[in-house]
Design a protein around this motif. Structure first.
Motif, mmCIF file in Angstrom:
data_model
loop_
_atom_site.group_PDB
_atom_site.id
_atom_site.type_symbol
_atom_site.label_atom_id
_atom_site.label_comp_id
_atom_site.label_asym_id
_atom_site.label_seq_id
_atom_site.Cartn_x
_atom_site.Cartn_y
_atom_site.Cartn_z
ATOM 1 N N THR A 157 0.819 -1.207 0.000
ATOM 2 C CA THR A 157 0.000 0.000 0.000
ATOM 3 C C THR A 157 0.857 1.263 0.000
ATOM 4 N N ARG A 158 1.905 1.240 0.796
ATOM 5 C CA ARG A 158 2.804 2.399 0.890
ATOM 6 C C ARG A 158 3.261 2.881 -0.489
ATOM 7 N N ALA A 159 3.563 1.933 -1.354
ATOM 8 C CA ALA A 159 4.079 2.275 -2.683
ATOM 9 C C ALA A 159 2.980 2.806 -3.598
ATOM 10 N N LEU A 160 1.737 2.659 -3.181
ATOM 11 C CA LEU A 160 0.608 3.054 -4.026
ATOM 12 C C LEU A 160 -0.049 4.337 -3.551
ATOM 13 N N CYS A 161 0.505 4.949 -2.513
ATOM 14 C CA CYS A 161 -0.120 6.147 -1.929
ATOM 15 C C CYS A 161 0.733 7.374 -2.207
ATOM 16 N N LEU A 162 0.124 8.394 -2.762
ATOM 17 C CA LEU A 162 0.843 9.651 -3.008
ATOM 18 C C LEU A 162 0.535 10.692 -1.943
ATOM 19 N N GLY A 163 -0.673 10.688 -1.421
ATOM 20 C CA GLY A 163 -1.048 11.742 -0.477
ATOM 21 C C GLY A 163 -2.014 11.241 0.571
ATOM 22 N N LEU A 164 -2.028 11.919 1.696
ATOM 23 C CA LEU A 164 -2.869 11.512 2.833
ATOM 24 C C LEU A 164 -3.532 12.721 3.482
ATOM 25 N N GLU A 165 -4.688 12.482 4.057
ATOM 26 C CA GLU A 165 -5.317 13.428 4.982
ATOM 27 C C GLU A 165 -5.484 12.680 6.301
ATOM 28 N N VAL A 166 -4.992 13.293 7.382
ATOM 29 C CA VAL A 166 -4.986 12.620 8.682
ATOM 30 C C VAL A 166 -5.512 13.583 9.734
ATOM 31 N N VAL A 167 -6.382 13.094 10.601
ATOM 32 C CA VAL A 167 -6.773 13.880 11.771
ATOM 33 C C VAL A 167 -5.928 13.410 12.942
ATOM 34 N N ASP A 170 -5.240 15.509 18.602
ATOM 35 C CA ASP A 170 -5.860 16.715 19.187
ATOM 36 C C ASP A 170 -6.859 17.370 18.238
ATOM 37 N N GLY A 171 -7.179 16.697 17.130
ATOM 38 C CA GLY A 171 -8.197 17.214 16.230
ATOM 39 C C GLY A 171 -7.667 18.064 15.087
ATOM 40 N N ARG A 172 -6.363 18.344 15.083
ATOM 41 C CA ARG A 172 -5.821 19.082 13.943
ATOM 42 C C ARG A 172 -5.886 18.204 12.692
ATOM 43 N N VAL A 173 -6.146 18.827 11.543
ATOM 44 C CA VAL A 173 -6.203 18.084 10.286
ATOM 45 C C VAL A 173 -4.905 18.320 9.519
ATOM 46 N N LEU A 174 -4.214 17.233 9.265
ATOM 47 C CA LEU A 174 -2.941 17.276 8.549
ATOM 48 C C LEU A 174 -3.228 17.031 7.075
ATOM 49 N N ASN A 175 -2.914 18.027 6.258
ATOM 50 C CA ASN A 175 -3.206 17.933 4.827
ATOM 51 C C ASN A 175 -1.934 17.621 4.046
ATOM 52 N N LEU A 176 -1.802 16.359 3.662
ATOM 53 C CA LEU A 176 -0.663 15.918 2.842
ATOM 54 C C LEU A 176 -1.186 15.373 1.518
ATOM 55 N N MET A 177 -2.250 15.992 1.012
ATOM 56 C CA MET A 177 -2.951 15.416 -0.149
ATOM 57 C C MET A 177 -2.250 15.769 -1.463
ATOM 58 N N SER A 178 -0.994 15.432 -1.556
ATOM 59 C CA SER A 178 -0.239 15.670 -2.775
ATOM 60 C C SER A 178 -0.546 14.585 -3.800
ATOM 61 N N ALA A 179 -0.556 14.990 -5.064
ATOM 62 C CA ALA A 179 -0.669 14.002 -6.141
ATOM 63 C C ALA A 179 0.632 13.964 -6.941
ATOM 64 N N LEU A 180 1.699 14.452 -6.347
ATOM 65 C CA LEU A 180 2.978 14.582 -7.058
ATOM 66 C C LEU A 180 3.832 13.333 -6.874
ATOM 67 N N HIS A 181 4.680 13.085 -7.859
ATOM 68 C CA HIS A 181 5.590 11.948 -7.776
ATOM 69 C C HIS A 181 6.933 12.347 -7.183
ATOM 70 N N LYS A 182 7.190 13.625 -7.106
ATOM 71 C CA LYS A 182 8.397 14.119 -6.440
ATOM 72 C C LYS A 182 7.973 15.235 -5.504
ATOM 73 N N ASP A 183 8.362 15.136 -4.241
ATOM 74 C CA ASP A 183 8.028 16.199 -3.297
ATOM 75 C C ASP A 183 8.958 16.075 -2.101
ATOM 76 N N ASN A 184 9.970 16.924 -2.046
ATOM 77 C CA ASN A 184 10.941 16.876 -0.957
ATOM 78 C C ASN A 184 10.795 18.080 -0.029
ATOM 79 N N SER A 185 9.577 18.414 0.300
ATOM 80 C CA SER A 185 9.347 19.576 1.158
ATOM 81 C C SER A 185 9.229 19.136 2.617
ATOM 82 N N GLY A 186 10.353 18.726 3.181
ATOM 83 C CA GLY A 186 10.395 18.380 4.603
ATOM 84 C C GLY A 186 10.242 16.895 4.863
ATOM 85 N N TYR A 187 10.070 16.551 6.133
ATOM 86 C CA TYR A 187 10.020 15.141 6.521
ATOM 87 C C TYR A 187 8.876 14.408 5.820
#
Lengths: 470, 470
Positions: A157-167, A170-187
């Motif tokens: 699954t890891r290899a098939l996922c480009l982006g995630l949305e996670v709550v 503490d209820g904060r919504v983490l928006n990592l919904m990238s559809a890019l194949h290259k993205d080196n913007s931090g951890y």
């Protein structure tokens, strides 16, 4: 206190989506029958904002939250005693499919087979495939980094996922919904939440990769002289097809015997039964592999048949059947996919999910079968394997139901696996059932770092507490 | 205090490996010329145990540590003022290559081209390829999740790494040296350290995947009518070859003009110059793609030539040259790989490394070129792109050296990228130069989570402080 929480949840979600008492029943047992849950309530949010609101309420009231989706896991990862069970089943929209970019944006409650169908309708394929696909949901698939039969070609699954949305807890919504194949913007936070089994937050949506749908398959069931000979076949097929082997599944004689006992209607491929039976499937994605030749044969099937014929001449393949129709192909897969049903039909059972270097699978099976009689003379075993990934589902049926014996047998398996450079958890995850194995076999520094991360992201230990970490 | 530390380091490593004063000179500047370092000392440990001992000493003395390897990074990630520079150059052993498992176990100081050669000697290929391969080392490659020209087929560094060894800020050694393709034993710590630019620990060794060495390449330089037409070519080639496109590089006319100005010896592919020039390479890994036909032609080359011929008939490809020899192939690549030299030869320059959805590359270039004149009428631009990944290295040469103008121009680029669903950092990382972009464009919750993880694993903020996180 609890009443205040339940009142707030009911106001938030409506009474139909805060299940209490007997309404919780469908969520209280799991597929394996090994675990039971007793949640304070089952809550069914409709969207990401409601998930966030639930987690904020849970934090205020210091109540644990266990995210659940299709509940097809095998390690007890979705159980709770007294916590809230947060079912993502209503987050079931495929938000978008973009065929030209080959991505699907799916919410956590989308059933795997629904995503299969949606991709197929666009001429594409979502290549994560396992028996529970009609129930498993994307949220659980991601949270366990699920594997299955096609990992060999497409990855987990890891290899098939480009982006995630996670709550987050503490209820904060983490928006990592990238559809890019290259993205080196931090951890790389995405991969931290994939496989975290809901202990760091609730995955609510994801951007998943789609791939070209194979135009044709060539599928065969064959008997190999030995496991090393089977690996020769795998390597030769990869070489001639350019890595087009979609699945390479091992069914030993012990499995086929039990399958016939449990499901005599299914039938066996060969009489007499052979020690090493392999289900192999090759996928054709190019016209020149899939378009029939002048004699009507598919080039991909010819590659498979020629390779098998050569190896029969060499004595490495003892017998083989190539599927001549989709019905025959389905029948071959059905025989393999009954493995979970056959395994869990009997108890007591010690089921493991180990991975080894490919060439260590045979030494592992030899070693454990040599060692078992001294530990439990009457123990029986059952295994099936995603051999192309070195992933063996190895089950021991001990002669008696004794926790100490079960632990001894499990440790024997895991010791052999560790000695051969393998892991005690290949694709099912850790949940409750593999926690002792984590304590025994995982690098202690790795365990400490995991605990540090858990503490940093969930300081109150409310997200699926008691799972993964010993 | 500092003297005590230096004495202890000298005792640990020997005086030859604690560089002070002018001996530090080779480490004080970087390839871009944009950054200078002034380290307290440069230390050169010989093994993992010495790395751990250095980090323990640094923690005791509260001195920052910046890991460095080949120092070919472009974002200032390996700079320090007053900290220790920890060079991994002596950790330069390839511990093991296992051809049958297709893995290499390499230490952080192994130069990329050394790994290429070692893999080739075993008939395999390590498919990470970029201009600085003769200097870049595995440690830096992993710490920046380096990309390059073959990501399209093989993925970034992350996709090529199975296992890691990392020394944490407090000197603990984290052993994640798995060679398995499936391993779900807890959180995915490996991917957290890949791309962390040394801010969470020092990568000392890794298990890297090798792949079958292509038996033959078909390489062409062509002029496309437009970028969308070039993407049609990419998609058609992927369809007929089954995803065998190894590289798909875009060189606009602005790049070729500057290349000729800087290096008139190199020569241009077409006269007159076209707006869209593409370098495409397809790799054959099967005998039936690589074995010459009766007329001596390679099947893989025929697929490429036929596709180009069809698209010339359709008017989408304007001109094309197919390499007829390895020397011609090398010359085509040389033209592309001079991009860094050509870009950094001129200053002031605002260089960016953005990624976009593939079909957004053309809209991005149109939008930014429309917008630039209003911001700086005399600004010039230069770009090259890994078009198959949507990754554009876009450089603006402003009319004057003014920080405020530079910031305005950079923001204009990044705003267009964000509007089109892209990222401000595709493959070069963040380091110092992209920190303002992180603050402006990264999801604030993601930034907060990164800071929480940094705090958990490096509470004294000694590991490459001041990098990545705003």
């Amino acid at each position: 206190m609890t009443d205040t929480l339940l009142t707030a949840l009911t106001e938030l979600l409506g009474p139909a989506h805060v299940l209490r008492g007997p309404d919780r029943a469908p969520y209280m047992s799991d597929w394996t029958g090994n675990y039971t849950a007793d949640p304070l309530a089952v809550v069914r949010p409709a969207d990401t904002a409601q998930v966030a609101a639930i987690l904020r309420l849970a934090q205020t009231h210091r109540v644990p939250v266990v995210p659940v989706s299709g509940r097809t896991g095998l390690v007890g990862g979705a159980m709770t005693e007294g916590g809230l069970m947060l079912s993502v089943e209503r987050l079931n929209r495929i938000r978008e499919i973009r065929p030209e970019s080959r991505i699907a944006v799916a919410e956590a409650g989308v059933i795997l087979s629904t995503l299969h169908d949606a991709a197929e309708a666009k001429g594409l394929y979502f290549p994560l495939w396992f028996g529970a696909r009609g129930s498993a949901m994307i949220g659980g698939v991601l949270s366990t980094n699920a594997g299955g039969s096609n990992v060999l070609r497409y990855g987990s699954t890891r290899a098939l996922c480009l982006g995630l949305e996670v709550v987050l807890a503490d209820g904060r919504v983490l928006n990592l919904m990238s559809a890019l194949h290259k993205d080196n913007s931090g951890y790389d936070l995405r991969d931290l939440f994939i496989g975290a089994e809901g202990t760091l937050g609730v995955i609510t949506a994801a951007v998943m990769k789609l791939v070209p749908r194979p135009r044709a398959y060539a599928t065969a069931t064959l008997a190999a002289r030995s496991l090393p000979d089977a690996l020769v076949l795998l390597n030769r097929l990869q070489a001639v097809t350019g890595g087009a082997v979609e699945a390479f599944e091992f069914m030993p004689d012990t499995y086929l015997r039990r399958l016939t006992e449990a499901r005599p209607d299914v039938g066996e491929p060969f009489t007499p039964r052979h020690a090493v039976t392999i289900l192999v499937e090759v996928g054709a994605i190019t016209p020149r592999d899939a378009d029939p030749g002048p004699d009507g044969s598919l080039p991909i099937a010819t590659l498979l048949e020629d390779t098998l014929a050569t190896m029969m001449d060499e004595g490495m393949v003892l017998d083989a059947q190539v599927a001549q129709s989709e019905a025959q192909r389905r029948a071959m897969w059905h025989r393999r996919e009954l493995a979970a049903e056959v395994t869990f039909a009997r108890s007591p059972a010690i089921d493991t999910d180990v991975a080894l270097p490919l060439d260590a699978v045979a030494p592992f099976l030899t070693a454990i079968h040599n060692r078992l009689p001294a530990l439990d003379a009457a123990a029986e075993t059952l295994s099936v394997a995603h051999l192309g990934d070195g992933n063996v589902h190895f089950t021991i049926f001990p002669s008696r139901d004794a926790p100490a014996l079960a632990d001894t047998l499990l440790q024997a398996v895991e010791d052999e696996v560790q000695r051969l450079g393998g892991t005690f958890s290949a694709e099912h995850g850790v949940g409750l059932s593999k926690k002792p194995s984590m304590a025994r076999h995982k690098d202690p520094v790795a365990l400490a770092v995991m605990a540090q991360i858990k503490q940093a992201l969930d300081p109150l230990n409310l997200m699926n507490p008691g799972k993964i970490l010993p």
